[in-house]
Design a protein around this motif. Structure first.
Motif, mmCIF file in Angstrom:
data_model
loop_
_atom_site.group_PDB
_atom_site.id
_atom_site.type_symbol
_atom_site.label_atom_id
_atom_site.label_comp_id
_atom_site.label_asym_id
_atom_site.label_seq_id
_atom_site.Cartn_x
_atom_site.Cartn_y
_atom_site.Cartn_z
ATOM 1 N N GLU A 1 32.806 33.370 37.423
ATOM 2 C CA GLU A 1 34.146 33.939 37.482
ATOM 3 C C GLU A 1 34.192 35.310 36.803
ATOM 4 N N SER A 2 33.509 35.457 35.682
ATOM 5 C CA SER A 2 33.458 36.757 34.998
ATOM 6 C C SER A 2 32.798 37.811 35.874
ATOM 7 N N GLU B 1 35.236 38.837 38.579
ATOM 8 C CA GLU B 1 36.254 39.736 38.035
ATOM 9 C C GLU B 1 35.696 41.141 37.844
ATOM 10 N N GLN C 1 37.031 44.439 39.745
ATOM 11 C CA GLN C 1 37.473 45.622 38.998
ATOM 12 C C GLN C 1 36.736 46.867 39.481
#
Length: 72
Positions: free
Chosen positions: A35-36, A39, A43
């Motif tokens: 998930e990181s 993200e 971004q």
């Protein structure tokens, strides 16, 4: 250094877990890592789109890229 102490404590605590708990913890940590990464990619994509809209992105062919690199 506080982060290092915390990380060492986490690793030590993890080492003391039963195997089933280690596997479960690893599954959760892996999902958090995925998930990181998602993200971070999202971004970066937003930044790239903003740069494109602002006109700060160069467009061209591979040959154009090589020309630009040779002229640097």
């Amino acid at each position: 250094e506080m982060e290092s102490i915390t990380l060492n404590k986490i690793i030590e605590d993890f080492s003391n877990l039963p195997l089933d708990d280690k596997e479960y913890a690893l599954e959760i940590i892996t999902k958090h890592l995925i998930e990181s990464r998602r993200e971070a990619i999202a971004q970066r994509a937003e930044e790239a789109m903003a740069n494109l809209k602002e006109g700060t992105v160069k467009k061209g062919t591979v040959q154009d890229l090589y020309r630009d690199l040779e002229n640097d």
